[in-house]
Design an enzyme around this catalytic site. Sequence first.
Site, PDB file in Angstrom:
ATOM      1  N   LEU A  24       0.890  -1.428   0.065  1.00 35.99           N
ATOM      2  CA  LEU A  24      -0.138  -0.050  -0.135  1.00 35.99           C
ATOM      3  C   LEU A  24       0.872   1.248   0.125  1.00 35.99           C
ATOM      4  O   LEU A  24       0.674   2.241  -0.581  1.00 35.99           O
ATOM      5  CB  LEU A  24      -1.109  -0.065   1.062  1.00 35.99           C
ATOM      6  CG  LEU A  24      -1.758   1.264   1.255  1.00 35.99           C
ATOM      7  CD1 LEU A  24      -2.893   1.232  -0.094  1.00 35.99           C
ATOM      8  CD2 LEU A  24      -2.989   1.308   2.502  1.00 35.99           C
ATOM      9  N   ASP A  25       1.944   1.421   0.648  1.00 32.13           N
ATOM     10  CA  ASP A  25       2.642   2.654   1.067  1.00 32.13           C
ATOM     11  C   ASP A  25       3.435   2.833  -0.192  1.00 32.13           C
ATOM     12  O   ASP A  25       3.513   3.973  -1.026  1.00 32.13           O
ATOM     13  CB  ASP A  25       3.617   2.512   2.203  1.00 32.13           C
ATOM     14  CG  ASP A  25       2.899   2.466   3.494  1.00 32.13           C
ATOM     15  OD1 ASP A  25       1.800   3.010   3.518  1.00 32.13           O
ATOM     16  OD2 ASP A  25       3.526   2.145   4.480  1.00 32.13           O
ATOM     17  N   GLN A  26       3.928   1.681  -0.775  1.00 38.86           N
ATOM     18  CA  GLN A  26       4.813   1.886  -2.032  1.00 38.86           C
ATOM     19  C   GLN A  26       3.742   2.320  -3.239  1.00 38.86           C
ATOM     20  O   GLN A  26       4.238   3.209  -4.056  1.00 38.86           O
ATOM     21  CB  GLN A  26       5.564   0.540  -2.477  1.00 38.86           C
ATOM     22  CG  GLN A  26       6.514   0.022  -1.414  1.00 38.86           C
ATOM     23  CD  GLN A  26       5.576  -0.818  -0.367  1.00 38.86           C
ATOM     24  OE1 GLN A  26       4.562  -0.730  -0.053  1.00 38.86           O
ATOM     25  NE2 GLN A  26       6.210  -2.109  -0.160  1.00 38.86           N
ATOM     26  N   ILE A  52       3.029   5.959  -2.739  1.00 39.17           N
ATOM     27  CA  ILE A  52       4.211   6.759  -3.296  1.00 39.17           C
ATOM     28  C   ILE A  52       4.431   6.737  -4.776  1.00 39.17           C
ATOM     29  O   ILE A  52       4.454   7.923  -5.261  1.00 39.17           O
ATOM     30  CB  ILE A  52       5.371   6.586  -2.581  1.00 39.17           C
ATOM     31  CG1 ILE A  52       5.310   6.617  -1.128  1.00 39.17           C
ATOM     32  CG2 ILE A  52       6.738   7.120  -2.946  1.00 39.17           C
ATOM     33  CD1 ILE A  52       6.386   6.096  -0.053  1.00 39.17           C
TER      34      ILE A  52
END
Length: 145
Positions: free
Chosen positions: A125-127, A130
């Site tokens: 999710l974070d990647q 970003i």
Amino acid sequence: MTINKGILLGFVPSADGEVYLRLEQFKGEVKFRVDEIRRPKNSREASRKNRLNCSSTAKEEWCWGNYARGAQYALQSRGNVLSRVGIAYLLAFESANNLSISPTENIEYDRLIENEYLGLRNGILDQSAILLSSHGCLTYMNCKA
């Protein structure tokens, strides 16, 4: 929700194959060769021990350098040949070695770093946020698909 914070990672490509990392927050430095073959952390137990050792000052330098080693591993594991050195992890290695990698491929590379090389049990999710988000735009991700 995203925030307007980031990390500045600077790098200078070098042709000698030596990776040299230095951070203001930690003492010491990390050095390794870009042409060495990296191996992932194979067991959860080894990964757990490595994380526990990261709390000691003696191991702190080795631990923060693992993400760069993982970036090298992820790129090499998919057949990319690295001969030039970039310091700021995946994007720096790609830039320094003239590799054209899509954001979705980089999400997978980061998953390799975190899940296979570092032995973490997390998702993407974070990647995805970003690498796929744009200023002023709403990013929608269907995680059930």
